[in-house]
Motif scaffolding. Structure first.
Motif, PDB file in Angstrom:
ATOM      1  N   ARG A  42       5.555 -11.215  -8.427  1.00 33.61           N
ATOM      2  CA  ARG A  42       7.065 -11.573  -9.154  1.00 33.61           C
ATOM      3  C   ARG A  42       8.311 -12.164  -8.416  1.00 33.61           C
ATOM      4  O   ARG A  42       8.345 -12.622  -7.209  1.00 33.61           O
ATOM      5  CB  ARG A  42       7.831 -10.786  -9.768  1.00 33.61           C
ATOM      6  CG  ARG A  42       8.796  -9.758 -10.610  1.00 33.61           C
ATOM      7  CD  ARG A  42       8.773  -8.950 -10.919  1.00 33.61           C
ATOM      8  NE  ARG A  42       8.516  -8.371 -11.591  1.00 33.61           N
ATOM      9  CZ  ARG A  42       8.057  -8.892 -13.384  1.00 33.61           C
ATOM     10  NH1 ARG A  42       8.998  -9.549 -13.795  1.00 33.61           N
ATOM     11  NH2 ARG A  42       7.431  -8.187 -13.579  1.00 33.61           N
ATOM     12  N   ASP A  43       8.889 -13.378  -9.049  1.00 33.57           N
ATOM     13  CA  ASP A  43       9.817 -13.925  -8.059  1.00 33.57           C
ATOM     14  C   ASP A  43       9.650 -14.180  -6.074  1.00 33.57           C
ATOM     15  O   ASP A  43      10.123 -14.927  -5.843  1.00 33.57           O
ATOM     16  CB  ASP A  43      10.754 -13.375  -7.920  1.00 33.57           C
ATOM     17  CG  ASP A  43      11.387 -13.569  -9.890  1.00 33.57           C
ATOM     18  OD1 ASP A  43      11.080 -14.027 -10.965  1.00 33.57           O
ATOM     19  OD2 ASP A  43      12.499 -12.162 -10.136  1.00 33.57           O
ATOM     20  N   GLY A  44       8.196 -14.810  -6.823  1.00 26.03           N
ATOM     21  CA  GLY A  44       7.604 -15.548  -5.211  1.00 26.03           C
ATOM     22  C   GLY A  44       7.918 -15.203  -3.956  1.00 26.03           C
ATOM     23  O   GLY A  44       7.665 -14.976  -2.793  1.00 26.03           O
ATOM     24  N   GLN A  45       7.382 -13.135  -4.291  1.00 26.75           N
ATOM     25  CA  GLN A  45       7.532 -12.258  -3.393  1.00 26.75           C
ATOM     26  C   GLN A  45       5.949 -11.296  -4.190  1.00 26.75           C
ATOM     27  O   GLN A  45       6.188 -11.825  -4.985  1.00 26.75           O
ATOM     28  CB  GLN A  45       8.181 -11.710  -3.329  1.00 26.75           C
ATOM     29  CG  GLN A  45       8.972 -12.398  -2.616  1.00 26.75           C
ATOM     30  CD  GLN A  45      10.167 -11.600  -1.976  1.00 26.75           C
ATOM     31  OE1 GLN A  45      10.349 -10.676  -2.617  1.00 26.75           O
ATOM     32  NE2 GLN A  45      10.623 -11.339  -1.079  1.00 26.75           N
ATOM     33  N   VAL A  46       5.009 -10.931  -2.900  1.00 22.88           N
ATOM     34  CA  VAL A  46       4.118 -10.241  -3.805  1.00 22.88           C
ATOM     35  C   VAL A  46       4.869  -9.019  -3.665  1.00 22.88           C
ATOM     36  O   VAL A  46       5.090  -8.145  -2.150  1.00 22.88           O
ATOM     37  CB  VAL A  46       2.370 -10.247  -2.465  1.00 22.88           C
ATOM     38  CG1 VAL A  46       2.063  -8.993  -3.162  1.00 22.88           C
ATOM     39  CG2 VAL A  46       2.334 -11.390  -2.687  1.00 22.88           C
ATOM     40  N   GLU A  47       5.426  -8.223  -4.663  1.00 22.22           N
ATOM     41  CA  GLU A  47       5.787  -6.790  -4.740  1.00 22.22           C
ATOM     42  C   GLU A  47       4.907  -5.678  -4.826  1.00 22.22           C
ATOM     43  O   GLU A  47       5.497  -5.088  -4.625  1.00 22.22           O
ATOM     44  CB  GLU A  47       6.646  -7.140  -5.549  1.00 22.22           C
ATOM     45  CG  GLU A  47       6.045  -6.799  -7.452  1.00 22.22           C
ATOM     46  CD  GLU A  47       6.720  -6.720  -8.323  1.00 22.22           C
ATOM     47  OE1 GLU A  47       7.129  -6.454  -9.736  1.00 22.22           O
ATOM     48  OE2 GLU A  47       8.554  -6.540  -8.616  1.00 22.22           O
ATOM     49  N   ASP A  48       3.806  -5.981  -4.972  1.00 27.50           N
ATOM     50  CA  ASP A  48       2.787  -4.905  -5.210  1.00 27.50           C
ATOM     51  C   ASP A  48       0.974  -5.004  -4.997  1.00 27.50           C
ATOM     52  O   ASP A  48       0.931  -5.864  -5.115  1.00 27.50           O
ATOM     53  CB  ASP A  48       2.966  -4.365  -6.677  1.00 27.50           C
ATOM     54  CG  ASP A  48       1.625  -2.867  -7.167  1.00 27.50           C
ATOM     55  OD1 ASP A  48       2.117  -1.705  -6.198  1.00 27.50           O
ATOM     56  OD2 ASP A  48       0.413  -2.872  -7.323  1.00 27.50           O
ATOM     57  N   VAL A  49       0.026  -4.248  -3.636  1.00 26.32           N
ATOM     58  CA  VAL A  49      -0.950  -4.014  -3.935  1.00 26.32           C
ATOM     59  C   VAL A  49      -1.803  -3.148  -3.698  1.00 26.32           C
ATOM     60  O   VAL A  49      -1.162  -2.301  -3.472  1.00 26.32           O
ATOM     61  CB  VAL A  49      -0.676  -4.704  -2.242  1.00 26.32           C
ATOM     62  CG1 VAL A  49      -2.589  -5.106  -1.660  1.00 26.32           C
ATOM     63  CG2 VAL A  49      -0.097  -5.816  -1.440  1.00 26.32           C
ATOM     64  N   THR A  50      -3.029  -3.640  -4.365  1.00 26.74           N
ATOM     65  CA  THR A  50      -3.727  -2.094  -4.626  1.00 26.74           C
ATOM     66  C   THR A  50      -5.261  -2.431  -4.216  1.00 26.74           C
ATOM     67  O   THR A  50      -5.221  -3.577  -4.513  1.00 26.74           O
ATOM     68  CB  THR A  50      -3.662  -1.872  -6.075  1.00 26.74           C
ATOM     69  OG1 THR A  50      -2.636  -2.012  -7.339  1.00 26.74           O
ATOM     70  CG2 THR A  50      -4.558  -0.937  -6.728  1.00 26.74           C
ATOM     71  N   HIS A  51      -5.814  -1.361  -3.309  1.00 24.62           N
ATOM     72  CA  HIS A  51      -7.380  -2.233  -2.999  1.00 24.62           C
ATOM     73  C   HIS A  51      -7.851  -1.115  -3.706  1.00 24.62           C
ATOM     74  O   HIS A  51      -8.159   0.464  -3.801  1.00 24.62           O
ATOM     75  CB  HIS A  51      -7.298  -1.484  -1.548  1.00 24.62           C
ATOM     76  CG  HIS A  51      -6.188  -2.673  -0.766  1.00 24.62           C
ATOM     77  ND1 HIS A  51      -6.464  -3.723  -0.672  1.00 24.62           N
ATOM     78  CD2 HIS A  51      -5.235  -1.936  -0.137  1.00 24.62           C
ATOM     79  CE1 HIS A  51      -5.791  -4.506   0.620  1.00 24.62           C
ATOM     80  NE2 HIS A  51      -5.187  -3.690   0.832  1.00 24.62           N
ATOM     81  N   HIS A  52      -9.056  -1.370  -3.601  1.00 25.38           N
ATOM     82  CA  HIS A  52     -10.603  -0.583  -4.401  1.00 25.38           C
ATOM     83  C   HIS A  52     -12.065  -0.470  -3.212  1.00 25.38           C
ATOM     84  O   HIS A  52     -12.351  -1.797  -3.206  1.00 25.38           O
ATOM     85  CB  HIS A  52     -10.293  -1.890  -6.357  1.00 25.38           C
ATOM     86  CG  HIS A  52      -9.860  -1.999  -6.858  1.00 25.38           C
ATOM     87  ND1 HIS A  52      -9.627  -2.570  -7.814  1.00 25.38           N
ATOM     88  CD2 HIS A  52      -9.263  -0.474  -7.536  1.00 25.38           C
ATOM     89  CE1 HIS A  52      -9.007  -2.001  -8.184  1.00 25.38           C
ATOM     90  NE2 HIS A  52      -8.122  -1.071  -8.156  1.00 25.38           N
ATOM     91  N   ASP A  53     -12.310  -0.017  -3.111  1.00 27.59           N
ATOM     92  CA  ASP A  53     -13.561   0.765  -1.835  1.00 27.59           C
ATOM     93  C   ASP A  53     -14.384  -0.328  -3.140  1.00 27.59           C
ATOM     94  O   ASP A  53     -15.659  -0.580  -2.117  1.00 27.59           O
ATOM     95  CB  ASP A  53     -13.505   1.857  -1.571  1.00 27.59           C
ATOM     96  CG  ASP A  53     -12.205   1.750  -0.215  1.00 27.59           C
ATOM     97  OD1 ASP A  53     -12.096   1.080   0.563  1.00 27.59           O
ATOM     98  OD2 ASP A  53     -12.525   3.114  -0.210  1.00 27.59           O
TER      99      ASP A  53
END
Ligand code: ADP
Ligand code: ADP
Length: 228
Positions: A211-222
């Motif tokens: 959002r607006d030029g930034q990564v604001e959330d990260v989720t990982h899936h094994d």
């Protein structure tokens, strides 16, 4: 370290009144994983992808791919990087219309350092029997499979896909995702893709929301959900 490490990336366009597009973007993706970037139109997804692919240069921050820092490259080295080590897949396939499926793959194979066999790659994408068809004789899903074959024939370490299913219906999109999962599993290719289709997120290892030029959330899936 990480296969792909983006840190504090900055990019603006224009002179005078500059518009910041990337405002300190961070993103890390491990080797042999599939990552997906989601986010509204204009949030900087393509700009980030183009810098990671060596198509464009950042104003500040760093991108490291497989231990190499892209900002350290000369223009010639960046060209070499993008030609030999990165595969690109786009929304509208970008196939050469007057070449057959096999020839579209062959032209890239011919300029690669250690290409895979064209026939093997066409078989891997399920198009062994359509090698002599021209793009206009193939469905959308099949044209995207040729584009994926063309991108992986040079055995890139990194495959970048900008809206690879954006022009396809739901069922065909799942087929393309299944193919990318197979490429990832069989060739060990690290894949970073952009999509508007949030249903695809569960089928990847890492989900980056911009959002607006930034990564604001990260989720990982094994365990990514198989597309098919
Ligand atoms: P997304 O892929 O998330 O839609 P983009 O990275 O394509 O976002 O674009 C982010 C912003 O940067 C948009 O406002 C777009 O207009 C602007 N932009 C992208 N490329 C250029 C360019 N070459 N020159 C000027 N502005 C650009
Ligand atoms: P997909 O689900 O892979 O997108 P389609 O259901 O659209 O495939 O197409 C089924 C078959 O029809 C394919 O084998 C394809 O080769 C053929 N086909 C689709 N479009 C065309 C076309 N414009 N000209 C010739 N053959 C076509």
């Amino acid at each position: 370290g990480r296969f792909l490490a983006v840190a504090g990336l900055r990019k603006s366009y224009g002179t005078g009144v500059v518009t910041p597009v990337l405002r300190g973007t961070d993103l890390e993706l491990e080797r042999h994983r599939i990552g997906v970037i989601l986010g509204p139109s204009g949030s900087g997804k393509s700009t980030l992808m183009n810098i990671v692919g060596g198509i464009d240069r950042a104003d500040g921050g760093t991108v490291e791919v497989d231990g190499e820092r892209l900002s350290d490259f000369t223009d010639d080295q960046l060209l070499e990087y993008r030609r030999t080590r990165v595969g690109f897949v786009f929304q509208f396939y970008n196939l050469v219309p007057n070449l057959t499926a096999g020839e579209n793959v062959e032209v890239v194979s011919n300029i690669s350092e250690k290409p895979l066999q064209t026939d093997d790659v066409l078989a891997a994408v399920g198009l062994a029997d359509k090698k002599d068809r021209f793009p206009c004789e193939l469905s959308g899903g099949e044209q995207q499979r040729v584009a994926i074959a063309r991108a992986i024939v040079k055995s890139p370490r990194l495959l970048l896909c900008d809206e690879p299913t954006g022009a396809l219906d739901v069922e065909t999109s799942l087929g393309v995702l299944a193919l990318l999962q197979r490429v990832n599993a069989e060739f060990g290719t690290t894949i970073l893709m952009i999509t508007h289709n949030s249903a695809i997120a569960d089928m990847t290892h890492s989900v980056f929301r911009m959002r607006d030029g930034q990564v604001e959330d990260v989720t990982h899936h094994d365990q990514p959900v198989p597309a098919e």
